[in-house]
Design an enzyme around this catalytic site. Structure first.
Site, PDB file in Angstrom:
ATOM      1  N   ASN A  56      -9.536 -29.180  37.284  1.00  0.00           N
ATOM      2  CA  ASN A  56      -9.297 -30.601  37.566  1.00  0.00           C
ATOM      3  C   ASN A  56      -7.835 -30.766  37.918  1.00  0.00           C
ATOM      4  O   ASN A  56      -6.981 -30.766  37.030  1.00  0.00           O
ATOM      5  CB  ASN A  56      -9.660 -31.449  36.336  1.00  0.00           C
ATOM      6  CG  ASN A  56      -9.318 -32.908  36.552  1.00  0.00           C
ATOM      7  OD1 ASN A  56      -9.124 -33.341  37.687  1.00  0.00           O
ATOM      8  ND2 ASN A  56      -9.242 -33.678  35.479  1.00  0.00           N
ATOM      9  N   LYS A  62      -6.438 -33.349  39.090  1.00  0.00           N
ATOM     10  CA  LYS A  62      -5.981 -34.737  38.922  1.00  0.00           C
ATOM     11  C   LYS A  62      -5.226 -35.167  40.199  1.00  0.00           C
ATOM     12  O   LYS A  62      -5.596 -34.767  41.290  1.00  0.00           O
ATOM     13  CB  LYS A  62      -5.127 -34.877  37.671  1.00  0.00           C
ATOM     14  CG  LYS A  62      -5.748 -34.179  36.456  1.00  0.00           C
ATOM     15  CD  LYS A  62      -5.058 -34.505  35.180  1.00  0.00           C
ATOM     16  CE  LYS A  62      -5.605 -33.613  34.070  1.00  0.00           C
ATOM     17  NZ  LYS A  62      -5.399 -34.132  32.755  1.00  0.00           N
ATOM     18  N   SER A  69      -6.260 -28.621  27.136  1.00  0.00           N
ATOM     19  CA  SER A  69      -5.177 -27.654  26.974  1.00  0.00           C
ATOM     20  C   SER A  69      -5.658 -26.206  26.923  1.00  0.00           C
ATOM     21  O   SER A  69      -5.082 -25.379  26.208  1.00  0.00           O
ATOM     22  CB  SER A  69      -4.326 -27.999  25.740  1.00  0.00           C
ATOM     23  OG  SER A  69      -3.701 -29.264  25.919  1.00  0.00           O
TER      24      SER A  69
HETATM   25  C1  PEP Z   1      -8.529 -32.282  31.993  1.00  0.00           C
HETATM   26  O1  PEP Z   1      -7.832 -32.977  32.700  1.00  0.00           O
HETATM   27  O2  PEP Z   1      -9.760 -32.367  32.077  1.00  0.00           O
HETATM   28  C2  PEP Z   1      -7.879 -31.350  31.076  1.00  0.00           C
HETATM   29  C3  PEP Z   1      -8.619 -30.707  30.224  1.00  0.00           C
HETATM   30  O3  PEP Z   1      -6.508 -31.247  31.173  1.00  0.00           O
HETATM   31  P1  PEP Z   1      -5.576 -30.147  30.427  1.00  0.00           P
HETATM   32  O4  PEP Z   1      -6.238 -28.811  30.615  1.00  0.00           O
HETATM   33  O5  PEP Z   1      -4.271 -30.256  31.095  1.00  0.00           O
HETATM   34  O6  PEP Z   1      -5.551 -30.535  28.981  1.00  0.00           O
END
Ligand code: PEP
Length: 254
Positions: free
Chosen positions: A12, A14, A215
């Site tokens: 993802n 974003k 994370s």
């Molecule tokens: C996410 O945006 O779905 C996500 C899990 O972000 P991160 O891995 O940065 O926590």
């Protein structure tokens, strides 16, 4: 992970990466991804980079997903993107109900109850995100929240299509914070989500793929992805770097 459920990792991105940056990522990522073991790999760029990513991923194992969609095919919905628009580009999956959309853009369970079956009907794989806030976890309301989201968001999905949904359990307090759920927390929550699917259909519960997100990085992926009910990962920050996302995909692959 059971042998019947093929692992899946999804990136993802974003609101990150221009078209040019997306192209550079794919040039590095695709040849290496083709060397991975048994694992489905999905990259979800911003809308503006979808076409580039589809082009660069063509003929490889990498599939492309959007980060949202509208459930209507066309109309007066300024700023929205519809299923036919995604299909025309060659998009095959779509993230739905990400906590950032629920929090910042008022994405509701009622809308998701329309979007998930719409995606399935079009042959898009919906990656439905669910998860609790830190306050909800501290108040021991995690199961209540997951029950509410899973039941509401999948309410209009036929039993025969339940297993075609991918669910991502993403504790909101773990997203982008560097704080990961412990293996026990992740396994318990994902086992609970699987049981919720089982309330609709036992076969679907065994077949549905449930990811962990929050994370995930190369240092914790193997432990999380080795848990019995966790079938892969939805990855934000670490997926912006080809080498880091490849390491996570390798940990998921069998
Ligand atoms: C996410 O945006 O779905 C996500 C899990 O972000 P991160 O891995 O940065 O926590």
């Amino acid at each position: 992970m059971t042998p019947e459920r093929r692992p899946l990792v999804a990136a993802n991105w974003k609101m990150n990466k221009t078209n040019a940056e997306a192209g550079e990522f794919l040039d590095e990522f695709v040849p290496a991804a083709d060397e991975l073991g048994e694992v489905d790999v999905v990259v979800c760029p911003p809308y503006t980079a979808l076409e580039t990513v589809v082009e660069r991923a063509r003929g490889s194992r990498v599939r492309v997903g959007a980060q949202n969609m509208h459930e209507e095919d066309a109309g007066a919905f300024t700023g929205e993107v519809s299923v036919p628009m995604l299909l025309e580009l060659g998009v095959e999956a779509v993230i739905l109900g990400h906590s950032e959309r629920r929090q910042h853009f008022a994405e509701s369970d009622a809308a998701l109850a329309r979007k998930v079956p719409r995606a399935l009907a079009a042959g898009l794989v919906p990656i439905l995100c669910v998860g609790e806030t830190e306050d909800e976890r501290e108040a021991e309301e995690t199961e209540r929240k997951l029950r509410q989201q899973v039941q509401a968001d999948l309410a209009a999905v036929d039993v025969g299509q339940l297993a075609d949904v991918v669910i991502a359990y993403e504790p909101i307090w773990a997203i982008g914070t560097g704080k990961t759920a412990t293996p026990d927390q992740a396994q318990a929550a994902i086992g609970f989500v699987r049981a919720l699917v089982g309330d609709r259909d036992a076969g679907a519960a065994q077949a549905v793929r449930i990811l962990y997100g929050g994370s995930v990085d190369p240092s914790n992926a193997a432990e999380l992805l080795g848990l019995p009910d966790i079938d892969g990962a939805l990855v934000g920050g670490a997926s912006l770097h080809a080498d880091r996302f490849l390491a996570i995909a390798a940990a998921a692959g069998t």
